[in-house]
Enzyme design. Structure first.
Site, mmCIF file in Angstrom:
data_model
loop_
_atom_site.group_PDB
_atom_site.id
_atom_site.type_symbol
_atom_site.label_atom_id
_atom_site.label_comp_id
_atom_site.label_asym_id
_atom_site.label_seq_id
_atom_site.Cartn_x
_atom_site.Cartn_y
_atom_site.Cartn_z
ATOM 1 N N ARG A 1 47.488 -80.110 6.201
ATOM 2 C CA ARG A 1 46.950 -79.145 7.121
ATOM 3 C C ARG A 1 47.729 -79.092 8.410
ATOM 4 O O ARG A 1 48.252 -80.041 8.620
ATOM 5 C CB ARG A 1 45.240 -79.260 7.303
ATOM 6 N N ASP B 1 54.343 -76.280 4.627
ATOM 7 C CA ASP B 1 53.798 -75.485 3.966
ATOM 8 C C ASP B 1 52.192 -75.133 4.521
ATOM 9 O O ASP B 1 51.594 -74.043 4.173
ATOM 10 C CB ASP B 1 53.376 -76.011 2.384
ATOM 11 N N HIS C 1 51.903 -71.608 3.002
ATOM 12 C CA HIS C 1 50.540 -72.161 2.466
ATOM 13 C C HIS C 1 50.480 -71.906 1.052
ATOM 14 O O HIS C 1 49.497 -71.538 0.639
ATOM 15 C CB HIS C 1 49.328 -71.821 3.124
ATOM 16 N N ILE C 2 51.628 -71.865 0.211
ATOM 17 C CA ILE C 2 51.728 -71.510 -1.161
ATOM 18 C C ILE C 2 52.222 -72.479 -2.007
ATOM 19 O O ILE C 2 52.031 -72.323 -3.456
ATOM 20 C CB ILE C 2 52.755 -70.399 -1.470
ATOM 21 N N GLU D 1 47.219 -70.797 11.106
ATOM 22 C CA GLU D 1 47.533 -69.645 10.110
ATOM 23 C C GLU D 1 46.767 -68.510 9.786
ATOM 24 O O GLU D 1 45.648 -68.545 10.289
ATOM 25 C CB GLU D 1 47.305 -70.502 8.789
#
Length: 372
Positions: free
Chosen positions: A285, A309, A333-334, A314
């Site tokens: 995170r 990532d 974030h993938i 976000e």
């Protein structure tokens, strides 16, 4: 399988247990494993509702009130009944996410004792590949070579300064399913791996992975690390960061203890320990890292680069200075996404249905006090 109007029961008949799945993917992606679950649990009534996506449209997802009341099992990423009283029969909520911090303020989390389980374990293969891929992109100077290709230039010198993985040290901060698969791949490259966990792991039994494991992956026995470190205090963390780490992988959950776990002092310590520069990969995170401190560490070359990532916040705003920091690679974030993600997550649910049937403890059950 699937939704639809409820058919009135004959007098004296009993309803089957209801599994309600509210998920953002089409049901067809999981049709095979849903059929297998139905075959294994013939008295299980499965209703699948595709949740509206993107996130801003989730609230518009319509879930019939009768199904909410009857559901004994719920498979979800984020959708929940407003309160536990809306689903009085729930005995298990299986999240298809690695964590539950996104619903930590929800009444079902704070005010109920309904068991919550996660899909921890299904992300290891794809996320570990993301970590190794971006580390290799960095260590093999691939960005420069790609820019050279676009210019149709043939200059070998830009690819000469390569340091391979043999003999390098990989520090895995958070030795769960993802960290263990990173360790497996790093070991295959000839790297030394050291592990860091919240609590001590001094015995072989304590080092075993008792969670969900994708077959053929990870480090089930905890035998890969050459050394183990532990603790949630700064002193313990700093002892770990002093170990001349070449690649530092962050795979810990975000809790009050891990908020800004890496900040100015930690980046300074990494630089003193390894003047060649530690490469930092964050797949947990964004809040694990103090982001302004990270930017300064990149600009001052205290670390050699970062693969991110996740970010804080976000989506990362277009004017955030992190975008322009040197030697940073950012993806939205993938890293946990995969064409088999839903299938694997249903595999965790199937395992928990088996454990409930056999009177065993659930796999990946959340400890509400610890936050994971």
């Amino acid at each position: 399988m699937g939704g639809g109007p409820e058919v009135p029961l004959r007098e004296g008949a009993q309803k089957n247990d209801v599994l309600l799945a509210v998920l953002p993917w089409p049901e067809q992606l999981s049709a095979k494993i849903i059929s297998e679950i139905k075959d294994e649990f013939p008295k299980l009534e499965i209703h699948y509702i595709q949740e509206n996506f993107p996130k801003k449209d989730r609230a518009k997802t319509e879930v019939p009130e009768d199904l909410t009341k009857r559901a004994k099992f719920l498979a979800t990423i984020a959708w929940l009944p407003a309160t536990a009283s809306k689903s009085p029969n729930l005995e298990l909520i299986q999240f298809f996410s690695a964590g539950t911090n996104h619903i930590a303020e929800h009444p079902i989390y704070t005010d109920s004792e309904i068991p919550l389980t996660t899909a921890s374990g299904v992300h290891g293969p794809q996320i570990a590949e993301w970590v190794i891929m971006l580390n290799l992109v960095h260590s093999h100077n691939y960005i420069q070579l790609y820019e050279q290709q676009k210019k149709k230039e043939w200059v070998q010198s830009k690819g000469a300064q390569v340091r391979d993985g043999v003999g390098r040290r990989v520090g895995v901060l958070g030795y769960g399913s993802i960290g263990r698969q990173v360790a497996r791949l790093a070991q295959a490259l000839g790297s030394d791996v050291i592990a860091y966990t919240a609590s001590p792991r001094k015995t072989p039994e304590s080092r075993r992975d008792n969670g969900f494991i994708v077959p053929g992956t990870g480090d089930p026995e905890g035998s890969i690390p050459s050394a183990w470190y532990s603790g949630l205090d700064k002193k313990s963390l700093h002892e770990f960061l002093r170990q001349e780490i070449d690649l530092l992988v962050l795979s810990v959950p975000l809790t009050k203890d891990t908020q800004h776990f890496l900040s100015t002092d930690e980046f300074e310590l990494l630089h003193k320990s390894n003047p060649n520069g530690t490469y930092v990969a964050n797949i947990s995170r964004g809040g694990i890292i103090d982001q302004p401190a990270l930017i300064k560490a990149l600009e001052s070359k205290q670390i050699s680069g970062a693969a991110l990532d996740v970010a804080d916040p976000e989506p990362l705003p277009s004017d955030d200075p992190l975008w322009d920091a040197p030697n940073v690679l950012i993806t939205p974030h993938i890293s946990g996404m995969s064409t088999v993600y839903a299938e694997r997550a249903f595999g965790v649910l199937r395992e928990n249905l088996r454990r409930r049937r056999d009177g065993k403890n659930f796999v990946n059950q959340v400890d509400r006090k610890r936050g994971y």
